[in-house]
Scaffold this active site. Structure first.
Site, PDB file in Angstrom:
ATOM      1  NE  ARG A  81     -73.151 -65.821 -75.922  1.00 16.20           N
ATOM      2  CZ  ARG A  81     -73.472 -66.801 -76.770  1.00 16.20           C
ATOM      3  NH1 ARG A  81     -74.535 -66.705 -77.554  1.00 16.20           N
ATOM      4  NH2 ARG A  81     -72.743 -67.894 -76.837  1.00 16.20           N
ATOM      5  CG  HIS A 125     -70.145 -69.102 -81.258  1.00 15.35           C
ATOM      6  ND1 HIS A 125     -71.054 -68.423 -80.461  1.00 15.35           N
ATOM      7  CD2 HIS A 125     -70.889 -69.723 -82.188  1.00 15.35           C
ATOM      8  CE1 HIS A 125     -72.287 -68.634 -80.910  1.00 15.35           C
ATOM      9  NE2 HIS A 125     -72.216 -69.413 -81.963  1.00 15.35           N
ATOM     10  CD  GLU A 170     -75.977 -73.455 -79.548  1.00 13.29           C
ATOM     11  OE1 GLU A 170     -75.767 -74.053 -80.614  1.00 13.29           O
ATOM     12  OE2 GLU A 170     -76.961 -72.729 -79.380  1.00 13.29           O
ATOM     13  CG  ASN A 300     -77.463 -70.407 -76.745  1.00  9.23           C
ATOM     14  OD1 ASN A 300     -77.405 -69.489 -75.925  1.00  9.23           O
ATOM     15  ND2 ASN A 300     -76.477 -70.687 -77.583  1.00  9.23           N
ATOM     16  CE1 TYR A 302     -82.080 -69.360 -82.052  1.00  8.82           C
ATOM     17  CE2 TYR A 302     -80.566 -70.713 -80.784  1.00  8.82           C
ATOM     18  CZ  TYR A 302     -80.844 -69.550 -81.471  1.00  8.82           C
ATOM     19  OH  TYR A 302     -79.891 -68.568 -81.565  1.00  8.82           O
ATOM     20  CD  GLU A 355     -76.756 -68.399 -79.756  1.00  9.55           C
ATOM     21  OE1 GLU A 355     -77.454 -69.078 -80.549  1.00  9.55           O
ATOM     22  OE2 GLU A 355     -75.517 -68.475 -79.682  1.00  9.55           O
TER      23      GLU A 355
HETATM   24  C1  FCB Z   1     -77.118 -71.500 -82.464  1.00  7.63           C
HETATM   25  C2  FCB Z   1     -75.712 -70.962 -82.657  1.00  7.63           C
HETATM   26  C3  FCB Z   1     -75.653 -69.609 -83.311  1.00  7.63           C
HETATM   27  C4  FCB Z   1     -76.685 -69.481 -84.416  1.00  7.63           C
HETATM   28  C5  FCB Z   1     -78.038 -69.900 -83.936  1.00  7.63           C
HETATM   29  C6  FCB Z   1     -79.130 -69.749 -84.967  1.00  7.63           C
HETATM   30  O1  FCB Z   1     -77.093 -72.887 -82.403  1.00  7.63           O
HETATM   31  O2  FCB Z   1     -75.058 -70.862 -81.414  1.00  7.63           O
HETATM   32  O3  FCB Z   1     -74.357 -69.396 -83.759  1.00  7.63           O
HETATM   33  O4  FCB Z   1     -76.269 -70.171 -85.507  1.00  7.63           O
HETATM   34  O5  FCB Z   1     -78.010 -71.226 -83.500  1.00  7.63           O
END
Ligand code: FCB
Length: 451
Positions: A81, A125, A170, A300, A302, A355
């Protein structure tokens, strides 16, 4: 720690990949006719980036893409990607196309095809051409039309050569960090403007989807079309009415704010009731345009939002620790989020985890990087992902963020997310232990597939 999933637990058709984005790795900021983007402007302003760095050179991927594709091939993943830098292929964001820019992506696609790696492209992006920012950027409704033309051109040229095209990465960040609190380009801090920007981003997504569908039908191509959203489950710190209410509001303004228009054709009332609507202009047909069927949803993941109304706010215990970004490691949040999405959106298309990853202060010792923390992170998140799939959530791909250490936006080069270490002085790439772990894990999956 629970055991990681065994090789038999993921479906044989599951797609394994790695992810990057243009501004974070390409460098070559003025090469071959590339126009400036808002991130070039922003990083060159003193005080915006923690270590004062820019993406001018980054990982020099523009010149080293062949070596980087070889590394992806060595990892044995099936998918890559990456994003296209809009101002590389259309320097002003409107008007003339830059053939040299398209040639770069064409060479990259050739190399990926040679190695049997499927390309998953993101159109936006965060790097808006400065030429459009000069006319108001995402606050100007015209930008949505320019975006749709750009999307159509990429689909026309590359539709047959890529597996998927995502419109935005995002949009929450583009709106809230770019316009809400000035942490990201273009560096505006006005929450009312951020809301209008988020609407224009969604509108541009809908227009781009329509334009790409038409192009794909005309040219007989069939890349999967979708969008990538960053999402987190919002969890109240306590079971007080105030914390629960606050958590619902947090979830409404972050996740549902983007999901509801796309999948239900309306904004969530809970968010509308509380947001600052002074600048919110929506035309009659906008919601219908935004509400387009998608072939996939990129998620994504985290961290979770841990929501407390106490003063000072109650902090999560972070049982598994925090990453070098200060983000809580909370794998079960991925399971919770995916189950929640499935129950709330009957029209949910297949999901790609586009992500997921961790910044670690990696140190090289004797030419090696023993990033055990990242390996643990991967194992736990793959386990959490598998749990959601076992409950029936249709997830078809997982992309680790990131292939390479790279320019981490306002954190500059200090935060390292890569499976592969980059020495920014020499541009030498070194596979970390996590890269070997991921390679072996993916290999075991492939063997299960072959058996
Ligand atoms: C996300 C972004 C990516 C990277 C990660 C850690 O929010 O999409 O570009 O910075 O975080």
């Amino acid at each position: 720690m629970k055991n990681p999933p065994t090789m038999t637990e993921f479906s044989p058709s599951f797609i394994w990949g790695v992810a990057t984005s243009a501004y974070q790795i390409e460098g070559a900021a003025t090469t071959d006719g590339r126009g400036p983007s808002i991130w070039d402007t922003f990083t060159h302003k003193p005080g915006t980036i923690i270590d004062g760095s820019t993406g001018d050179v980054a990982c020099d991927h523009y010149h080293r893409y062949a070596e980087d594709v070889d590394i992806i091939a060595a990892l044995g993943v099936q998918a890559y990607r990456f994003s296209i830098s809009w101002s590389r292929v259309q320097p002003l964001g409107h008007g003339d196309w830059n053939e040299a820019g398209f040639d770069f992506y064409s060479r990259l696609l050739d190399r990926l095809a040679e190695k049997g790696i499927a390309a998953h492209v993101t159109l936006y992006h965060w790097d808006l051409p400065q030429g459009l920012q000069d006319h108001g950027g995402w606050l100007n409704r015209d930008t949505t039309q320019h975006f749709a033309l750009y999307a159509a051109e990429v689909a026309r040229r590359f539709g047959k050569r890529v597996a998927s095209i995502a419109t935005h990465n995002e949009p929450w960040c583009t709106a809230n960090l770019g316009y809400g609190n000035a942490q990201f380009a273009p560096g505006v801090a006005d929450t009312a403007l951020a809301i209008q920007v988020s609407h224009h981003l969604l509108l541009s997504h809908g227009l781009a989807m329509q334009a790409m569908r038409t192009i794909c039908a005309t040219y007989g191509s069939s890349p999967r079309l979708g969008i990538v959203l960053n999402q987190w489950p919002a969890m109240p710190a306590t079971d007080s009415v105030a914390d629960i209410d606050q958590a619902e509001w947090e979830y409404a303004r972050s996740v549902q704010w983007f999901m509801d228009p796309i999948f239900k054709g309306r904004y969530p009332q809970k968010a509308l009731d509380r947001m600052d609507m002074r600048q919110f202009h929506v035309h009659a047909s906008d919601m219908e345009i935004i509400h387009q069927p998608l072939d996939f949803l990129g998620v994504n993941y985290y961290f979770r939002a841990f929501v407390s109304t106490e003063n000072p706010p109650k902090q999560p215990e972070g049982k598994l620790g925090f990453s070098d970004m200060g983000w809580e490691i909370y794998p079960v949040g991925l399971t919770d989020l995916l189950l929640k999405l499935r129950s709330e959106y009957p029209d949910l298309p297949p999901i790609y985890i586009t992500e997921n990853g961790m910044a670690v202060a990696d140190e090289m010792k004797d030419g090696k990087i023993n990033d055990l923390q990242r390996i643990n992170y991967l194992q736990l998140h793959l386990y959490a992902l598998h749990e959601a799939m076992a409950c029936g959530v249709d997830v078809q791909a997982y992309f680790y963020w990131s292939l390479l250490d790279n320019f981490e936006w306002n954190s500059g080069y200090a935060k390292r997310f890569g499976l592969v270490h980059v020495d920014y002085e020499t541009q030498k790439r070194t596979l970390k232990d996590s890269a070997y772990w991921y390679r072996d894990f993916v290999r075991s999956q492939m063997q299960a597939k072959a058996a």
